[in-house]
Design a protein around this motif. Structure first.
Motif, PDB file in Angstrom:
ATOM      1  N   GLU A   1       0.835  -1.202   0.000  1.00  0.00           N
ATOM      2  CA  GLU A   1       0.000   0.000   0.000  1.00  0.00           C
ATOM      3  C   GLU A   1       0.871   1.253   0.000  1.00  0.00           C
ATOM      4  O   GLU A   1       0.624   2.205  -0.745  1.00  0.00           O
ATOM      5  CB  GLU A   1      -0.911  -0.001   1.226  1.00  0.00           C
ATOM      6  CG  GLU A   1      -1.816   1.193   1.331  1.00  0.00           C
ATOM      7  CD  GLU A   1      -2.673   1.169   2.597  1.00  0.00           C
ATOM      8  OE1 GLU A   1      -3.206   2.238   2.936  1.00  0.00           O
ATOM      9  OE2 GLU A   1      -2.789   0.104   3.233  1.00  0.00           O
TER      10      GLU A   1
ATOM     11  N   GLU B   1       0.961   3.968  -3.155  1.00  0.00           N
ATOM     12  CA  GLU B   1       0.668   5.387  -2.961  1.00  0.00           C
ATOM     13  C   GLU B   1       1.861   6.237  -3.401  1.00  0.00           C
ATOM     14  O   GLU B   1       1.703   7.260  -4.054  1.00  0.00           O
ATOM     15  CB  GLU B   1       0.328   5.675  -1.502  1.00  0.00           C
ATOM     16  CG  GLU B   1      -1.017   5.158  -1.085  1.00  0.00           C
ATOM     17  CD  GLU B   1      -1.323   5.395   0.398  1.00  0.00           C
ATOM     18  OE1 GLU B   1      -0.608   6.216   1.027  1.00  0.00           O
ATOM     19  OE2 GLU B   1      -2.266   4.783   0.897  1.00  0.00           O
TER      20      GLU B   1
ATOM     21  N   ASP C   1       0.114   4.431  -7.747  1.00  0.00           N
ATOM     22  CA  ASP C   1      -0.674   3.263  -8.131  1.00  0.00           C
ATOM     23  C   ASP C   1      -0.691   3.080  -9.640  1.00  0.00           C
ATOM     24  O   ASP C   1      -1.697   3.245 -10.311  1.00  0.00           O
ATOM     25  CB  ASP C   1      -2.089   3.352  -7.568  1.00  0.00           C
ATOM     26  CG  ASP C   1      -2.756   1.994  -7.472  1.00  0.00           C
ATOM     27  OD1 ASP C   1      -3.996   1.965  -7.551  1.00  0.00           O
ATOM     28  OD2 ASP C   1      -2.060   0.977  -7.322  1.00  0.00           O
TER      29      ASP C   1
END
Length: 77
Positions: free
Chosen positions: A67, A71, A75
């Motif tokens: 994640e 970020e 993405d």
């Protein structure tokens, strides 16, 4: 003592190791099983420590590796 079935190729390798090391097959087999069980216990302990660290990081506002980099990179899927 219990009886078990071992694949022929594995038993042949075990007999060869027994001859080479001058140790009984049963001793080598018991040693291998003990080692495997010890490794499995360490794996369980490692997984517990990893999960504990993940929970602590999440509680402190941390995010998962994937994640974070998604970020950071915008993405790009």
């Amino acid at each position: 003592m219990k009886t078990m079935t071992v694949e022929d190729s594995l038993y042949g390798a075990l007999e060869a190791a027994s001859d080479r090391d001058g140790r009984p097959v049963q001793e080598l087999l018991n040693e291998a099983i003990e080692s495997w069980l010890a490794d499995a216990a360490l794996d369980d302990a490692d997984h517990s420590a990893i999960e504990r660290s993940r929970r602590e990081a999440t509680e402190q506002g941390g995010v998962e590796f994937e994640e974070f980099f998604n970020e950071l990179l915008g993405d790009q899927d």
